[in-house]
Scaffold this motif. Structure first.
Motif, PDB file in Angstrom:
ATOM      1  N   PRO A 133       0.813  -1.218   0.000  1.00  0.00           N
ATOM      2  CA  PRO A 133       0.000   0.000   0.000  1.00  0.00           C
ATOM      3  C   PRO A 133       0.849   1.271   0.000  1.00  0.00           C
ATOM      4  N   GLU A 134       0.430   2.221  -0.783  1.00  0.00           N
ATOM      5  CA  GLU A 134       1.094   3.519  -0.843  1.00  0.00           C
ATOM      6  C   GLU A 134       0.594   4.375   0.318  1.00  0.00           C
ATOM      7  N   GLY A 135       1.505   5.082   0.974  1.00  0.00           N
ATOM      8  CA  GLY A 135       1.081   5.941   2.067  1.00  0.00           C
ATOM      9  C   GLY A 135       2.211   6.209   3.033  1.00  0.00           C
ATOM     10  N   PRO A 136       1.947   6.997   4.067  1.00  0.00           N
ATOM     11  CA  PRO A 136       2.964   7.339   5.059  1.00  0.00           C
ATOM     12  C   PRO A 136       3.193   6.182   6.025  1.00  0.00           C
ATOM     13  N   VAL A 137       4.222   5.380   5.761  1.00  0.00           N
ATOM     14  CA  VAL A 137       4.493   4.207   6.581  1.00  0.00           C
ATOM     15  C   VAL A 137       5.953   4.190   7.010  1.00  0.00           C
ATOM     16  N   LEU A 138       6.213   3.442   8.066  1.00  0.00           N
ATOM     17  CA  LEU A 138       7.584   3.179   8.463  1.00  0.00           C
ATOM     18  C   LEU A 138       8.183   2.194   7.462  1.00  0.00           C
ATOM     19  N   PRO A 139       9.288   2.560   6.794  1.00  0.00           N
ATOM     20  CA  PRO A 139       9.879   1.644   5.813  1.00  0.00           C
ATOM     21  C   PRO A 139      10.578   0.475   6.507  1.00  0.00           C
ATOM     22  N   GLY A 140       9.962  -0.688   6.463  1.00  0.00           N
ATOM     23  CA  GLY A 140      10.496  -1.860   7.151  1.00  0.00           C
ATOM     24  C   GLY A 140      11.638  -2.517   6.405  1.00  0.00           C
ATOM     25  N   VAL A 141      12.579  -3.063   7.166  1.00  0.00           N
ATOM     26  CA  VAL A 141      13.718  -3.753   6.571  1.00  0.00           C
ATOM     27  C   VAL A 141      13.279  -5.037   5.877  1.00  0.00           C
ATOM     28  N   THR A 142      12.400  -5.804   6.513  1.00  0.00           N
ATOM     29  CA  THR A 142      11.942  -7.059   5.900  1.00  0.00           C
ATOM     30  C   THR A 142      11.205  -6.788   4.595  1.00  0.00           C
ATOM     31  N   ALA A 143      10.343  -5.773   4.587  1.00  0.00           N
ATOM     32  CA  ALA A 143       9.651  -5.409   3.346  1.00  0.00           C
ATOM     33  C   ALA A 143      10.650  -5.004   2.274  1.00  0.00           C
ATOM     34  N   ALA A 144      11.668  -4.248   2.654  1.00  0.00           N
ATOM     35  CA  ALA A 144      12.679  -3.813   1.680  1.00  0.00           C
ATOM     36  C   ALA A 144      13.438  -5.009   1.107  1.00  0.00           C
ATOM     37  N   LEU A 145      13.790  -5.963   1.948  1.00  0.00           N
ATOM     38  CA  LEU A 145      14.496  -7.154   1.471  1.00  0.00           C
ATOM     39  C   LEU A 145      13.642  -7.942   0.478  1.00  0.00           C
ATOM     40  N   LEU A 146      12.354  -8.056   0.767  1.00  0.00           N
ATOM     41  CA  LEU A 146      11.459  -8.773  -0.142  1.00  0.00           C
ATOM     42  C   LEU A 146      11.286  -8.020  -1.459  1.00  0.00           C
ATOM     43  N   GLN A 147      11.209  -6.707  -1.385  1.00  0.00           N
ATOM     44  CA  GLN A 147      11.034  -5.905  -2.593  1.00  0.00           C
ATOM     45  C   GLN A 147      12.265  -5.965  -3.493  1.00  0.00           C
ATOM     46  N   GLU A 148      13.422  -6.206  -2.909  1.00  0.00           N
ATOM     47  CA  GLU A 148      14.638  -6.364  -3.709  1.00  0.00           C
ATOM     48  C   GLU A 148      14.631  -7.663  -4.508  1.00  0.00           C
ATOM     49  N   ARG A 149      13.809  -8.616  -4.082  1.00  0.00           N
ATOM     50  CA  ARG A 149      13.890  -9.972  -4.636  1.00  0.00           C
ATOM     51  C   ARG A 149      12.616 -10.437  -5.327  1.00  0.00           C
ATOM     52  N   THR A 150      11.608  -9.608  -5.387  1.00  0.00           N
ATOM     53  CA  THR A 150      10.339 -10.013  -5.993  1.00  0.00           C
ATOM     54  C   THR A 150       9.792  -8.892  -6.871  1.00  0.00           C
ATOM     55  N   GLU A 151       8.898  -9.270  -7.756  1.00  0.00           N
ATOM     56  CA  GLU A 151       8.172  -8.262  -8.523  1.00  0.00           C
ATOM     57  C   GLU A 151       6.955  -7.833  -7.724  1.00  0.00           C
ATOM     58  N   PHE A 152       6.645  -6.552  -7.757  1.00  0.00           N
ATOM     59  CA  PHE A 152       5.546  -6.029  -6.953  1.00  0.00           C
ATOM     60  C   PHE A 152       5.106  -4.701  -7.524  1.00  0.00           C
ATOM     61  N   LYS A 153       4.017  -4.191  -6.992  1.00  0.00           N
ATOM     62  CA  LYS A 153       3.620  -2.824  -7.307  1.00  0.00           C
ATOM     63  C   LYS A 153       3.193  -2.122  -6.021  1.00  0.00           C
ATOM     64  N   VAL A 154       3.279  -0.803  -6.050  1.00  0.00           N
ATOM     65  CA  VAL A 154       2.867   0.024  -4.924  1.00  0.00           C
ATOM     66  C   VAL A 154       1.699   0.883  -5.389  1.00  0.00           C
ATOM     67  N   ALA A 155       0.598   0.868  -4.648  1.00  0.00           N
ATOM     68  CA  ALA A 155      -0.582   1.627  -5.041  1.00  0.00           C
ATOM     69  C   ALA A 155      -1.440   1.887  -3.808  1.00  0.00           C
ATOM     70  N   PRO A 156      -2.260   2.931  -3.853  1.00  0.00           N
ATOM     71  CA  PRO A 156      -3.175   3.173  -2.740  1.00  0.00           C
ATOM     72  C   PRO A 156      -4.139   2.000  -2.587  1.00  0.00           C
ATOM     73  N   VAL A 157      -4.418   1.625  -1.336  1.00  0.00           N
ATOM     74  CA  VAL A 157      -5.353   0.542  -1.040  1.00  0.00           C
ATOM     75  C   VAL A 157      -6.320   1.042   0.029  1.00  0.00           C
ATOM     76  N   THR A 158      -7.591   1.155  -0.315  1.00  0.00           N
ATOM     77  CA  THR A 158      -8.567   1.549   0.691  1.00  0.00           C
ATOM     78  C   THR A 158      -8.858   0.370   1.611  1.00  0.00           C
ATOM     79  N   LEU A 159      -9.443   0.660   2.746  1.00  0.00           N
ATOM     80  CA  LEU A 159      -9.789  -0.404   3.678  1.00  0.00           C
ATOM     81  C   LEU A 159     -10.770  -1.379   3.039  1.00  0.00           C
ATOM     82  N   ASP A 160     -11.744  -0.871   2.305  1.00  0.00           N
ATOM     83  CA  ASP A 160     -12.696  -1.767   1.633  1.00  0.00           C
ATOM     84  C   ASP A 160     -11.989  -2.654   0.618  1.00  0.00           C
TER      85      ASP A 160
END
Length: 264
Positions: free
Chosen positions: A187-214
Motif C-alpha cells: 500500500p502507498e502511504g505514510p508508513v515506516l519503511p520496514g527492513v523485511t519489506a525492503a528485502l522482499l522488494q529487492e527480490r520479488t516483482e511487486f507494485k505500490v498503489a493506494p489501497v482503501t480499507l474496503d
C-alpha cells in the motif's frame, strides 16, 4: 540496576539512565533478528536506518562499527536465535530543551526470538497515523493504544488506516497484499519503511498503489512482515476472513528464508 540483558555503552543500564527516555520517548531504534549463527538478515539496512534516523532525530552521526561491536558483545554467551533492539537516545535529554539533546548513546537489549513464521493473525482496522512515520522512533503510545483496543475486542493486532480510509501498516509490521492476479501489492502511504519489506522488494516483482480499507478486505491474501516474524499471513481483517495459504505467499516466505544473514 536493571537486567544485565540491557546495556548502555557496555554498562548495565540504571533507572537514572532510562528515566529521561521513559519521560520523553525521545529517541529512535531498530530491532534485528539474530540467527543461531549470529548472522542478521538485512544488517546493512538496519545500520542505514540508524544513520538516517539519527540525522532526523538528533542531527548527529552514528558510528555503525561501534553499534556492531556492542551488539556482538551483548550476544556473547547467548545460544539460539534472539532479537536485538538497538536504541539511540540521549540520557541527558530535557523536555524543555530537546534541541540540547546532541549526545545520543547506544543501548542494546537482547531477548529470545519467537517462531520465524508464527500462526496467522487477525487484525482490527483502527484509524491512526504515526508521528513522523518515516522514523522508527520511541513514541509508541498511539500504536500501542491501537493494539490494546484491538486485543480487547478479540483481535490479535491492529491494522492502521488514515483519514482518507487508505490502509498503511500494522502496529509493528508492514502490510502487503496479493491480488486476484497473484500480484504482490504494497500500500502507498505514510508508513515506516520496514527492513523485511525492503528485502522482499529487492527480490520479488511487486507494485505500490493506494489501497482503501474496503479494497484491502476484498484481497485474497494479506500478510504482515517484520524482522521478528518474517512473513506472516493475516487470517482476517475486521469481520472479513482471509486466505492463509497461497502459492505467492509461500514463494514470499521462501524468498525471505533464502536471504543470507550478514556477519556483525
Amino acid at each position: 540496576m536493571l537486567s544485565g540483558m540491557a546495556k548502555l555503552n557496555e554498562q548495565a543500564v540504571s533507572v537514572g539512565d532510562l528515566l529521561p527516555l521513559a519521560l520523553t520517548s525521545y529517541g529512535h531504534f531498530t530491532s534485528m533478528r539474530v540467527g543461531a549463527d549470529r548472522r542478521i538478515r538485512g544488517l546493512s539496512l538496519h545500520m542505514e536506518r540508524l544513520v538516517r534516523d539519527s540525522r532526523i532525530v538528533f542531527g548527529a552521526a552514528v558510528d555503525t562499527g561501534r553499534v556492531r561491536d556492542l551488539v556482538g558483545k551483548a550476544l556473547d554467551g547467548r545460544d539460539g536465535p534472539c532479537v536485538v533492539r538497538v536504541t539511540h537516545f540521549d540520557p541527558a535529554v530535557n523536555m524543555g530543551h530537546p534541541e540540547e539533546a546532541t549526545g545520543p548513546q547506544i543501548m542494546v537489549i537482547v531477548r529470545p526470538a519467537g517462531e520465524l513464521t508464527p500462526p496467522p493473525l487477525t487484525a482490527l482496522s483502527v484509524r491512526y497515523e504515526r508521528d513522523l512515520p518515516e522514523v522508527k522512533h520511541c513514541g509508541l503510545f498511539g500504536a500501542l493504544h491501537a493494539r490494546r483496543t484491538a486485543r480487547l475486542k478479540g483481535f490479535d493486532d491492529a491494522l492502521f488506516f488514515g483519514p482518507d480510509s487508505h490502509v498503511t501498516e500494522g502496529v509493528t509490521w508492514n502490510v502487503g497484499f496479493i491480488d486476484e492476479d497473484g500480484t504482490i501489492l504494497w500500500p502507498e502511504g505514510p508508513v515506516l519503511p520496514g527492513v523485511t519489506a525492503a528485502l522482499l522488494q529487492e527480490r520479488t516483482e511487486f507494485k505500490v498503489a493506494p489501497v482503501t480499507l474496503d479494497e484491502a478486505k476484498t484481497m485474497p491474501v494479506a500478510f504482515a512482515t517484520n524482522t521478528s516474524i518474517g512473513v506472516r499471513a493475516l487470517s482476517a481483517i475486521d469481520d472479513r476472513p482471509m486466505t492463509v495459504e497461497h502459492p505467492v505467499l509461500s514463494a514470499l516466505r521462501e524468498a525471505y528464508l533464502s536471504i543470507p544473514g550478514e556477519e556483525l
